[in-house]
Write a protein that holds these residues in place. Sequence first.
Motif, PDB file in Angstrom:
ATOM      1  N   VAL A 311       7.449  -1.401   1.684  1.00 27.74           N
ATOM      2  CA  VAL A 311       7.472  -1.572   0.228  1.00 27.74           C
ATOM      3  C   VAL A 311       8.582  -0.722  -0.382  1.00 27.74           C
ATOM      4  O   VAL A 311       8.649   0.490  -0.155  1.00 27.74           O
ATOM      5  CB  VAL A 311       6.118  -1.189  -0.409  1.00 27.74           C
ATOM      6  CG1 VAL A 311       6.175  -1.412  -1.924  1.00 27.74           C
ATOM      7  CG2 VAL A 311       4.994  -2.010   0.199  1.00 27.74           C
ATOM      8  N   LEU A 312       9.429  -1.366  -1.149  1.00 25.52           N
ATOM      9  CA  LEU A 312      10.518  -0.684  -1.841  1.00 25.52           C
ATOM     10  C   LEU A 312      10.134  -0.497  -3.308  1.00 25.52           C
ATOM     11  O   LEU A 312       9.758  -1.449  -3.993  1.00 25.52           O
ATOM     12  CB  LEU A 312      11.802  -1.509  -1.744  1.00 25.52           C
ATOM     13  CG  LEU A 312      13.043  -0.923  -2.422  1.00 25.52           C
ATOM     14  CD1 LEU A 312      13.481   0.355  -1.727  1.00 25.52           C
ATOM     15  CD2 LEU A 312      14.175  -1.946  -2.437  1.00 25.52           C
ATOM     16  N   ARG A 348       6.457 -10.399  -1.379  1.00 26.11           N
ATOM     17  CA  ARG A 348       5.911 -10.346  -2.730  1.00 26.11           C
ATOM     18  C   ARG A 348       6.685  -9.344  -3.571  1.00 26.11           C
ATOM     19  O   ARG A 348       7.220  -8.369  -3.039  1.00 26.11           O
ATOM     20  CB  ARG A 348       4.432  -9.946  -2.668  1.00 26.11           C
ATOM     21  CG  ARG A 348       3.627 -10.337  -3.901  1.00 26.11           C
ATOM     22  CD  ARG A 348       2.150 -10.143  -3.647  1.00 26.11           C
ATOM     23  NE  ARG A 348       1.631  -8.952  -4.299  1.00 26.11           N
ATOM     24  CZ  ARG A 348       0.606  -8.242  -3.856  1.00 26.11           C
ATOM     25  NH1 ARG A 348       0.008  -8.573  -2.737  1.00 26.11           N
ATOM     26  NH2 ARG A 348       0.183  -7.191  -4.517  1.00 26.11           N
ATOM     27  N   LEU A 349       6.726  -9.592  -4.865  1.00 26.14           N
ATOM     28  CA  LEU A 349       7.416  -8.683  -5.784  1.00 26.14           C
ATOM     29  C   LEU A 349       6.544  -8.478  -7.017  1.00 26.14           C
ATOM     30  O   LEU A 349       6.035  -9.442  -7.589  1.00 26.14           O
ATOM     31  CB  LEU A 349       8.776  -9.264  -6.179  1.00 26.14           C
ATOM     32  CG  LEU A 349       9.719  -8.376  -7.007  1.00 26.14           C
ATOM     33  CD1 LEU A 349      11.167  -8.752  -6.722  1.00 26.14           C
ATOM     34  CD2 LEU A 349       9.464  -8.499  -8.508  1.00 26.14           C
ATOM     35  N   GLU A 350       6.373  -7.232  -7.403  1.00 29.29           N
ATOM     36  CA  GLU A 350       5.591  -6.899  -8.598  1.00 29.29           C
ATOM     37  C   GLU A 350       6.498  -6.198  -9.606  1.00 29.29           C
ATOM     38  O   GLU A 350       7.220  -5.255  -9.256  1.00 29.29           O
ATOM     39  CB  GLU A 350       4.412  -5.992  -8.244  1.00 29.29           C
ATOM     40  CG  GLU A 350       3.375  -6.625  -7.336  1.00 29.29           C
ATOM     41  CD  GLU A 350       2.556  -7.695  -8.039  1.00 29.29           C
ATOM     42  OE1 GLU A 350       2.554  -7.724  -9.297  1.00 29.29           O
ATOM     43  OE2 GLU A 350       1.926  -8.509  -7.342  1.00 29.29           O
ATOM     44  N   LEU A 377       7.693  -6.032  -1.539  1.00 25.23           N
ATOM     45  CA  LEU A 377       7.116  -5.991  -0.195  1.00 25.23           C
ATOM     46  C   LEU A 377       7.957  -6.859   0.742  1.00 25.23           C
ATOM     47  O   LEU A 377       8.077  -8.071   0.542  1.00 25.23           O
ATOM     48  CB  LEU A 377       5.671  -6.494  -0.220  1.00 25.23           C
ATOM     49  CG  LEU A 377       4.973  -6.622   1.139  1.00 25.23           C
ATOM     50  CD1 LEU A 377       4.855  -5.263   1.826  1.00 25.23           C
ATOM     51  CD2 LEU A 377       3.599  -7.272   0.984  1.00 25.23           C
ATOM     52  N   PHE A 378       8.547  -6.223   1.750  1.00 22.17           N
ATOM     53  CA  PHE A 378       9.344  -6.922   2.758  1.00 22.17           C
ATOM     54  C   PHE A 378       8.469  -7.255   3.972  1.00 22.17           C
ATOM     55  O   PHE A 378       7.413  -6.652   4.175  1.00 22.17           O
ATOM     56  CB  PHE A 378      10.520  -6.056   3.211  1.00 22.17           C
ATOM     57  CG  PHE A 378      11.610  -5.894   2.185  1.00 22.17           C
ATOM     58  CD1 PHE A 378      12.753  -6.676   2.234  1.00 22.17           C
ATOM     59  CD2 PHE A 378      11.494  -4.957   1.170  1.00 22.17           C
ATOM     60  CE1 PHE A 378      13.770  -6.529   1.300  1.00 22.17           C
ATOM     61  CE2 PHE A 378      12.500  -4.798   0.224  1.00 22.17           C
ATOM     62  CZ  PHE A 378      13.636  -5.587   0.288  1.00 22.17           C
ATOM     63  N   THR A 379       8.948  -8.169   4.785  1.00 21.64           N
ATOM     64  CA  THR A 379       8.211  -8.491   6.013  1.00 21.64           C
ATOM     65  C   THR A 379       8.369  -7.381   7.046  1.00 21.64           C
ATOM     66  O   THR A 379       7.486  -7.180   7.886  1.00 21.64           O
ATOM     67  CB  THR A 379       8.718  -9.811   6.627  1.00 21.64           C
ATOM     68  OG1 THR A 379      10.135  -9.719   6.820  1.00 21.64           O
ATOM     69  CG2 THR A 379       8.399 -10.986   5.730  1.00 21.64           C
ATOM     70  N   THR A 380       9.490  -6.663   6.981  1.00 21.23           N
ATOM     71  CA  THR A 380       9.749  -5.600   7.961  1.00 21.23           C
ATOM     72  C   THR A 380      10.194  -4.316   7.271  1.00 21.23           C
ATOM     73  O   THR A 380      10.728  -4.343   6.151  1.00 21.23           O
ATOM     74  CB  THR A 380      10.851  -6.013   8.958  1.00 21.23           C
ATOM     75  OG1 THR A 380      12.090  -6.170   8.246  1.00 21.23           O
ATOM     76  CG2 THR A 380      10.487  -7.307   9.665  1.00 21.23           C
ATOM     77  N   PHE A 406       7.472   3.118  -0.830  1.00 21.80           N
ATOM     78  CA  PHE A 406       6.201   3.213  -1.549  1.00 21.80           C
ATOM     79  C   PHE A 406       5.061   2.894  -0.587  1.00 21.80           C
ATOM     80  O   PHE A 406       5.226   2.113   0.366  1.00 21.80           O
ATOM     81  CB  PHE A 406       6.188   2.243  -2.734  1.00 21.80           C
ATOM     82  CG  PHE A 406       5.001   2.383  -3.641  1.00 21.80           C
ATOM     83  CD1 PHE A 406       4.853   3.492  -4.453  1.00 21.80           C
ATOM     84  CD2 PHE A 406       4.015   1.401  -3.674  1.00 21.80           C
ATOM     85  CE1 PHE A 406       3.753   3.629  -5.293  1.00 21.80           C
ATOM     86  CE2 PHE A 406       2.916   1.521  -4.507  1.00 21.80           C
ATOM     87  CZ  PHE A 406       2.784   2.642  -5.318  1.00 21.80           C
ATOM     88  N   SER A 407       3.908   3.480  -0.838  1.00 20.29           N
ATOM     89  CA  SER A 407       2.742   3.288   0.024  1.00 20.29           C
ATOM     90  C   SER A 407       2.369   1.809   0.135  1.00 20.29           C
ATOM     91  O   SER A 407       2.162   1.128  -0.871  1.00 20.29           O
ATOM     92  CB  SER A 407       1.554   4.077  -0.532  1.00 20.29           C
ATOM     93  OG  SER A 407       0.335   3.623   0.026  1.00 20.29           O
ATOM     94  N   GLU A 408       2.251   1.336   1.365  1.00 19.84           N
ATOM     95  CA  GLU A 408       1.815  -0.048   1.577  1.00 19.84           C
ATOM     96  C   GLU A 408       0.356  -0.226   1.159  1.00 19.84           C
ATOM     97  O   GLU A 408      -0.030  -1.286   0.644  1.00 19.84           O
ATOM     98  CB  GLU A 408       2.005  -0.434   3.047  1.00 19.84           C
ATOM     99  CG  GLU A 408       3.469  -0.508   3.470  1.00 19.84           C
ATOM    100  CD  GLU A 408       3.642  -0.927   4.919  1.00 19.84           C
ATOM    101  OE1 GLU A 408       2.922  -1.851   5.363  1.00 19.84           O
ATOM    102  OE2 GLU A 408       4.487  -0.327   5.618  1.00 19.84           O
ATOM    103  N   LEU A 409      -0.444   0.798   1.369  1.00 19.57           N
ATOM    104  CA  LEU A 409      -1.857   0.709   0.993  1.00 19.57           C
ATOM    105  C   LEU A 409      -2.019   0.629  -0.518  1.00 19.57           C
ATOM    106  O   LEU A 409      -2.836  -0.146  -1.027  1.00 19.57           O
ATOM    107  CB  LEU A 409      -2.626   1.913   1.551  1.00 19.57           C
ATOM    108  CG  LEU A 409      -2.741   1.998   3.077  1.00 19.57           C
ATOM    109  CD1 LEU A 409      -3.484   3.263   3.482  1.00 19.57           C
ATOM    110  CD2 LEU A 409      -3.451   0.769   3.631  1.00 19.57           C
TER     111      LEU A 409
END
Length: 455
Positions: A311-312, A348-350, A377-380, A406-409
Amino acid sequence: MFSLPFPIRHFLTSSNLTLRSVLIFLRVTHSYRNLLTSFTSYPYITVPSSFIHNIYKYLGPPMAPLGLDPLATRPYREIYVGNIPPVSDVSTLLDFLNEALIAINGTSMPGNPCLKGWISSDSHYAFIELRTMEEASNCMQLTGLNCMGYNIRVNRPKTYTPEMLALAPSPTVPTLDPSLLAMGLKALKNAREQIVAASDILATEKAKAMTDRLCIIDIPSETQDSDLKSAIEAIGQVKYIHFINDDPSKRVCLFEYQHIEQQKIALEQLPANHKVIMAIDAVTQGIINPSYIRQQLEKCEIMRPEVPTRVLWLSNLVSKEELDDDAEYFDIIDDVRTECEDYGQVIRLELPRVPKGLTEEEMKTVDTSSVGCAFVLFTTIDGCTKARKILGGRRFGPRIVDAHYFSELYFLTGRLGNPIPNLEREHSSLYNPKIVTDPNSAADILRELEEKQKA
């Protein structure tokens, strides 16, 4: 006739020198200012202003010691601050930098370090003058600090030459983690003790602070730390004390007194029961391993690196007003997605924004801390890493974007408020593959981690 002051007269009559050599000598030794004063102090002697002007033109003004002349040190004390918030009053920026430098223990004397400043007409950058060269160097460590939603860029002015850089003192403040700077001034103040400790360790590594410290070595295993501390404190007020007990057979105690006189007393009295040497000698002799100092730096939270995730987090991306218009909002999403897909597949993008149609009371319950940020959110992790490297520091409209992991959780559970860079391994699929294989379990994983942390 008149006579010259004796030191100059003696130099001129006892040396076979050319006029140019004499003039250079006078300039370097500050004597030609005194010489001109001597000329003009005699009655009936008039020194034309053109004569003085020509000497100044030929030699330049009298040289002054760099560390003592404010005019000479001014170029070393000036800094450039870019990507500043749109403030018209320079005092606001000065107050912010003053608080920040004090928070990181970057001042060399009491009081505010910033003397004055100037903001450009477009309010995009500023030049600030500091009190000392050291404080200007410490300001370099503030680059990336969040100021009213803008991550400022601190650097030397373009007029700063390599020769000047060689003369400028090194910062006494350690390089701060971008995650801490991204959280702003309040985070710096909360981390002040850690920053001071890290500064102390940094100074130790450079052998600056070790010269006034003592070291007790070969401490018997049966000796308690508390007993040794009491013996040290019995001599005088202790400024610093630290026990290194990693190896029970090679226990070491570092300490320093408030006053140098107490150090001398300790060197005389403590050896009756303990082996005492200068701390700098302990480093030189290898008793204190330099790797220990590096380990202490790594343990310090403010020096912890970000843990890579998928996650960026892009901060300082857009303003709240830009997100109010629906058409512009979706255009921004498309622009960010298109840009990010150059580096990897985006899942996904928020792009958080303030909901429309809320009452004033409802607005009070809305968390707007992440408004203006984008979460991708990237795949890798590899794709996220490439995007972070390229997009961090890039200009998006009038703003300079900051990029962090950024935290994936947090992302998968929708916790986007009060974002901070990821420092936890358990929040990354690199160390916790279950986040990828079973993303629906993110809430359960997060709950378990929080319960474990409380316990």
